[in-house]
Structures are given as C-alpha cells and as structure tokens.
Enzyme design. Structure first.
Site, PDB file in Angstrom:
ATOM      1  N   ASN A 158       0.868  -1.172   0.000  1.00 34.74           N
ATOM      2  CA  ASN A 158       0.000   0.000   0.000  1.00 34.74           C
ATOM      3  C   ASN A 158       0.909   1.227   0.000  1.00 34.74           C
ATOM      4  O   ASN A 158       1.483   1.566   1.025  1.00 34.74           O
ATOM      5  CB  ASN A 158      -0.889  -0.035   1.260  1.00 34.74           C
ATOM      6  CG  ASN A 158      -1.704   1.231   1.433  1.00 34.74           C
ATOM      7  OD1 ASN A 158      -1.802   2.046   0.516  1.00 34.74           O
ATOM      8  ND2 ASN A 158      -2.294   1.395   2.621  1.00 34.74           N
ATOM      9  N   LYS A 194       0.130   4.271  -0.331  1.00 35.23           N
ATOM     10  CA  LYS A 194      -0.490   5.488   0.226  1.00 35.23           C
ATOM     11  C   LYS A 194      -0.191   6.673  -0.708  1.00 35.23           C
ATOM     12  O   LYS A 194      -0.152   6.491  -1.918  1.00 35.23           O
ATOM     13  CB  LYS A 194      -0.012   5.707   1.662  1.00 35.23           C
ATOM     14  CG  LYS A 194      -0.206   4.453   2.518  1.00 35.23           C
ATOM     15  CD  LYS A 194       0.022   4.662   3.971  1.00 35.23           C
ATOM     16  CE  LYS A 194      -0.180   3.333   4.699  1.00 35.23           C
ATOM     17  NZ  LYS A 194      -0.049   3.444   6.147  1.00 35.23           N
ATOM     18  N   HIS A 222      -9.457   1.187   4.862  1.00 33.44           N
ATOM     19  CA  HIS A 222      -8.192   1.403   5.583  1.00 33.44           C
ATOM     20  C   HIS A 222      -8.445   2.356   6.750  1.00 33.44           C
ATOM     21  O   HIS A 222      -9.261   3.279   6.652  1.00 33.44           O
ATOM     22  CB  HIS A 222      -7.139   1.989   4.625  1.00 33.44           C
ATOM     23  CG  HIS A 222      -5.770   1.971   5.219  1.00 33.44           C
ATOM     24  ND1 HIS A 222      -5.361   2.903   6.138  1.00 33.44           N
ATOM     25  CD2 HIS A 222      -4.732   1.109   5.068  1.00 33.44           C
ATOM     26  CE1 HIS A 222      -4.123   2.623   6.516  1.00 33.44           C
ATOM     27  NE2 HIS A 222      -3.716   1.530   5.878  1.00 33.44           N
ATOM     28  N   GLU A 239      -6.874   4.777   7.757  1.00 33.45           N
ATOM     29  CA  GLU A 239      -6.649   6.186   7.431  1.00 33.45           C
ATOM     30  C   GLU A 239      -7.858   6.798   6.738  1.00 33.45           C
ATOM     31  O   GLU A 239      -7.904   8.008   6.512  1.00 33.45           O
ATOM     32  CB  GLU A 239      -5.370   6.322   6.570  1.00 33.45           C
ATOM     33  CG  GLU A 239      -4.127   6.094   7.430  1.00 33.45           C
ATOM     34  CD  GLU A 239      -2.890   5.647   6.669  1.00 33.45           C
ATOM     35  OE1 GLU A 239      -2.853   5.781   5.438  1.00 33.45           O
ATOM     36  OE2 GLU A 239      -1.966   5.142   7.341  1.00 33.45           O
ATOM     37  N   GLU A 264      -5.345  -4.986  10.463  1.00 35.67           N
ATOM     38  CA  GLU A 264      -4.309  -3.974  10.691  1.00 35.67           C
ATOM     39  C   GLU A 264      -4.603  -3.238  11.989  1.00 35.67           C
ATOM     40  O   GLU A 264      -5.423  -2.295  11.997  1.00 35.67           O
ATOM     41  CB  GLU A 264      -4.286  -2.961   9.543  1.00 35.67           C
ATOM     42  CG  GLU A 264      -3.953  -3.559   8.200  1.00 35.67           C
ATOM     43  CD  GLU A 264      -3.373  -2.511   7.255  1.00 35.67           C
ATOM     44  OE1 GLU A 264      -2.265  -2.724   6.776  1.00 35.67           O
ATOM     45  OE2 GLU A 264      -4.024  -1.479   7.038  1.00 35.67           O
ATOM     46  N   GLY A 294       2.687   2.107  10.743  1.00 31.63           N
ATOM     47  CA  GLY A 294       3.702   3.156  10.626  1.00 31.63           C
ATOM     48  C   GLY A 294       4.427   3.491  11.911  1.00 31.63           C
ATOM     49  O   GLY A 294       5.102   4.510  12.006  1.00 31.63           O
ATOM     50  N   SER A 300       3.413  -2.330  10.274  1.00 31.17           N
ATOM     51  CA  SER A 300       4.854  -2.435  10.541  1.00 31.17           C
ATOM     52  C   SER A 300       5.459  -3.781  10.150  1.00 31.17           C
ATOM     53  O   SER A 300       6.356  -4.277  10.832  1.00 31.17           O
ATOM     54  CB  SER A 300       5.153  -2.104  12.011  1.00 31.17           C
ATOM     55  OG  SER A 300       4.843  -0.746  12.272  1.00 31.17           O
TER      56      SER A 300
HETATM   57  P1  PGA Z   1       2.988   0.186   7.557  1.00 32.60           P
HETATM   58  O1  PGA Z   1       1.505   0.453   6.960  1.00 32.60           O
HETATM   59  O2  PGA Z   1       3.482  -1.111   6.963  1.00 32.60           O
HETATM   60  O3  PGA Z   1       3.793   1.367   7.101  1.00 32.60           O
HETATM   61  O4  PGA Z   1       2.846   0.090   9.039  1.00 32.60           O
HETATM   62  C1  PGA Z   1       0.606  -0.596   6.749  1.00 32.60           C
HETATM   63  C2  PGA Z   1      -0.699  -0.066   6.192  1.00 32.60           C
HETATM   64  O5  PGA Z   1      -1.168   1.002   6.610  1.00 32.60           O
HETATM   65  O6  PGA Z   1      -1.317  -0.712   5.301  1.00 32.60           O
END
Ligand code: PGA
Length: 247
Positions: A8, A10, A95, A97, A168, A174, A206
């Site tokens: 992803n 983003k 997601h 976010e 997740e 992150g 992560s």
């Molecule tokens: P990350 O993000 O691997 O940077 O923690 C995962 C995600 O949000 O899909």
C-alpha cells in the site's frame, strides 16, 4: 493457499517510482512458481501506467480506495469500474486512514460505507481487500476481538465471499510496533471463525523484512499488507520471499 503480499503505497509515488517496481520485477523473475501473489497499490494516478508497463511481470496493481457508485457527480472520486478500466485487480477499502474515529487523517467512513465500497469492487469484477483493526485504547481495554468482530459484521459484503481481509491494528501502522505473535494468531483465528476457509486474511502494520518470516509463519496469516516497507524494492522483495514459503 497462496499468500498475497500487497504493498500500500499510500500518497507516495510518481512516474519515477517505476524504477522500484522494475527492480522488484527483475528480482522476482527467477523466483519459483510457488511464490506469493504480489500486488502494489500505488496512487490512483499511476495504476494504468504501471499496469501497462509491467504487464509481462507477475506483479498486479490495485487501488487504495474507491467510491461506491459506478459514476456520478462526485468531484475527485474514483469508481471501482474506473480502477478496472485502468487494469487494477484489487482495491483496498476501509483502511484505518479512511475510517471514522481514527484521528484527523480519517475520512469519516463507517462500516456501512466500507461494505458499499467492497460490494462496488465486486460489482466491477475486482477483489476488495477489506481492512479492519482496533485502536490502541481498544486493545488496552481488552476489546480488540469485539471491535474487529463488529467491523467484520458491518463491513463484509453480503453478496459474495470473494474478498480478502486485512487485519491492521491501528496502533501498529507506521509505528514500528507489532502485536505479539500470539495476539496476531488469536485475532487471525477469530477472523477465520467468521469467514470461509479459503478467504485470505492478511496481517498489516509495521511488517518489515526482519519480522515478515515469523508473522507469515502463523496459521491463518495468508499474506501481508505492507505500507512503508513496500516503497523500497529490496525490502518488499524480502517480504515477498517470506510469503513464498507459505503454502
Ligand atoms: P505500515 O503500513 O506497513 O507502514 O505500518 C501498513 C498499512 O497502513 O497498510
């Protein structure tokens, strides 16, 4: 079941980012046919170009979000049909976010919105990757299973089982933090108890080259949804290889 290793990106990625994908594709060329399915979800602006450029590779491309309607007066939005038209195979929906109650970056989407989007992805002939996961406060309160159970009940499509689920934990995205392997195993077994045996359940939050192997070795972890570590071909390739050992 074949693992799915999904990146992803983003809001990262320009035309020049094709060089990372070219590096990944070159590394994957010699990999065994038992290796994992590999997906990159770049910004929507790059889906068509990357799909065309890497059509001879084993890398698939997808969207990061879509509108529930096929078309209409929705300035700035992109439909699942448009992603299909651009050559996408998957679209991420729900997601954290984009979901409501996950901080300022959230886009106020609730479970019902996520379900409508997932059904739109199916309508367009693509596969939705439906994200669920608890906040740090919810985990600390011992409510993680309950929260994820409610998200599944509210966001999974009612019309089809042809979807991927991504667990997740919001606090692991992150941050470099991950749940214990036992906590991941518990959650994935719980999600499995709510879904068909052949639905792929990805872990995200992560995932890095250093922890991918042990996370992907867990029963009912059928792949990974990778943010930061998917932006660098070398890191992502190591995670792809960790997924390839999983059958
Ligand atoms: P990350 O993000 O691997 O940077 O923690 C995962 C995600 O949000 O899909």
């Amino acid at each position: 079941m074949r693992a799915l290793i999904a990146g992803n990106w983003k809001m990262h990625g320009l035309a020049a980012s094709a060089s990372e994908i070219a590096t990944l594709a070159a590394k994957m060329k010699d990999a065994a046919p038992t290796d994992a399915d590999v997906l990159i979800c770049p910004p929507a602006t790059r889906v068509a170009a990357f799909t065309a450029k890497f059509s001879g590779s084993a890398i698939q491309f997808g969207g990061q979000d879509c509108h529930a309607d096929p078309s209409g007066a929705h300035t700035g939005d992109i439909s699942a049909e448009m992603f299909a038209d651009a050559g996408a195979a998957f679209v991420i929906v729900g997601h954290s976010e984009r979901r409501a109650n996950f901080g300022e970056g959230g886009h106020n989407e609730g479970d019902a919105d996520v379900r409508r989007k997932a059904e739109a992805v199916l309508r367009a002939g693509l596969t939705p990757i439906i994200c669920v996961g608890e906040s740090e406060a919810q985990r600390k309160a011992g409510a993680a299973l309950e929260v994820v159970g409610a998200q599944l009940a509210g966001s999974l499509p009612e019309t089809s089982d042809d979807f991927v689920i991504a667990y997740e934990p919001v606090w692991a995205i992150g941050t470099g933090l991950t749940p214990t392997l036992a906590d991941i195993a518990e959650m994935h077994a719980f999600i499995r108890s709510k879904t068909r045996i052949d639905v792929r359940i990805l872990y995200g939050g992560s995932v890095k080259p250093g922890n991918a192997q042990e996370i992907l070795a867990i029963d009912d972890v059928n792949g990974a949804l990778v943010g930061g570590a998917s932006l660098k071909a070398d890191d992502f390739y190591q995670i792809v290889m960790a997924g390839g050992g999983k059958q």
